[in-house]
Design an enzyme around this catalytic site. Sequence first.
Site, PDB file in Angstrom:
ATOM      1  N   THR A 178      29.294  39.925  43.990  1.00  0.00           N
ATOM      2  CA  THR A 178      29.480  39.956  45.647  1.00  0.00           C
ATOM      3  C   THR A 178      29.768  38.063  45.271  1.00  0.00           C
ATOM      4  O   THR A 178      28.971  37.178  44.689  1.00  0.00           O
ATOM      5  CB  THR A 178      28.055  39.997  45.705  1.00  0.00           C
ATOM      6  OG1 THR A 178      27.753  41.222  45.989  1.00  0.00           O
ATOM      7  CG2 THR A 178      28.197  39.029  48.005  1.00  0.00           C
TER       8      THR A 178
ATOM      9  N   PHE B 218      28.967  34.554  48.075  1.00  0.00           N
ATOM     10  CA  PHE B 218      28.124  34.059  48.098  1.00  0.00           C
ATOM     11  C   PHE B 218      28.896  33.053  48.802  1.00  0.00           C
ATOM     12  O   PHE B 218      29.060  32.152  48.220  1.00  0.00           O
ATOM     13  CB  PHE B 218      26.658  33.799  48.120  1.00  0.00           C
ATOM     14  CG  PHE B 218      25.911  35.124  47.500  1.00  0.00           C
ATOM     15  CD1 PHE B 218      24.949  35.545  49.194  1.00  0.00           C
ATOM     16  CD2 PHE B 218      26.392  36.005  46.281  1.00  0.00           C
ATOM     17  CE1 PHE B 218      24.038  36.634  48.050  1.00  0.00           C
ATOM     18  CE2 PHE B 218      25.334  36.797  46.121  1.00  0.00           C
ATOM     19  CZ  PHE B 218      24.199  37.536  46.659  1.00  0.00           C
TER      20      PHE B 218
END
Length: 286
Positions: free
Chosen positions: A174, A176
Amino acid sequence: MTQTMKIAFQGEPGANSHIAIADAYPDAEPLPCATFEDALAAIASGDAALGMIPIENSVAGRVADIHYLLPQSGLFIVGEYFLPIRHQLVAPRGASLAGIKTVESHVHALGQCRRIIRKLGIRPIISGDTAGAARLVAERGDRSCAAIASRLAADIHGLDILAEDIEDEAHNTTRFVVLAREARWAEQGSGPLVTSFVFRVRNLPAALYKAMGGFATNSVNMTKLESYMVDGNFFATQFYADVEGHPDDRGLTFALEELKFFSKELRIVGVYPAHPFRATFREQAG
């Protein structure tokens, strides 16, 4: 006495955003928020100095609709962080794999662990987030109910890990973005940089094609381009883009000037250091 810096995130203690904060800012105090809107509001109000917001996942795609929320919030991107996602199957103490009948977690986490869910023949239940699912499973204490969550969430809520690293894809990562109230442009020449911006093209034939031409002719590498509707209007489309470089770099300066000519609006929302994880993209591409 120096006050500990607070960093807002969406979710409960033990969420992947919490882990990203602990990795990137080990001395900061994570500030959990119920929604992405709440997290952005905490930054805007000064309750938090920064925010750690997930925007895309290598398996699930777009996570937070930051492309919609960011222009409205007036906040700026000042950094990025890439976190490999490792999911654990967790349950109350004394539970066994054979006894599990249901598993609950965030919809993305369930989607990223389809193989083990099918293999065990258990029923998936969608929850608000991974850490919240772990808390609910711990509170109920039903040994037939499991959650997909992080090791940190298992530790926080006293749960057993019945199966480790159960994600379908090893590359599950992921990205961010770190948000702040004020723009903090990284210094030109300080290393690999990313410039992020949002824009709306004029309502002209081939406007987007023409607007993008400047990046090709000036050899600027665009790593992300996404569109989304404005105020639910099918004909009012705004774009979010990431490019390599600093706005004062000669090529990017010319590219942005050309983009501005074909755009109704253009706003740079961040100029920040590229995370080292980006280097792996080129290795895999080569």
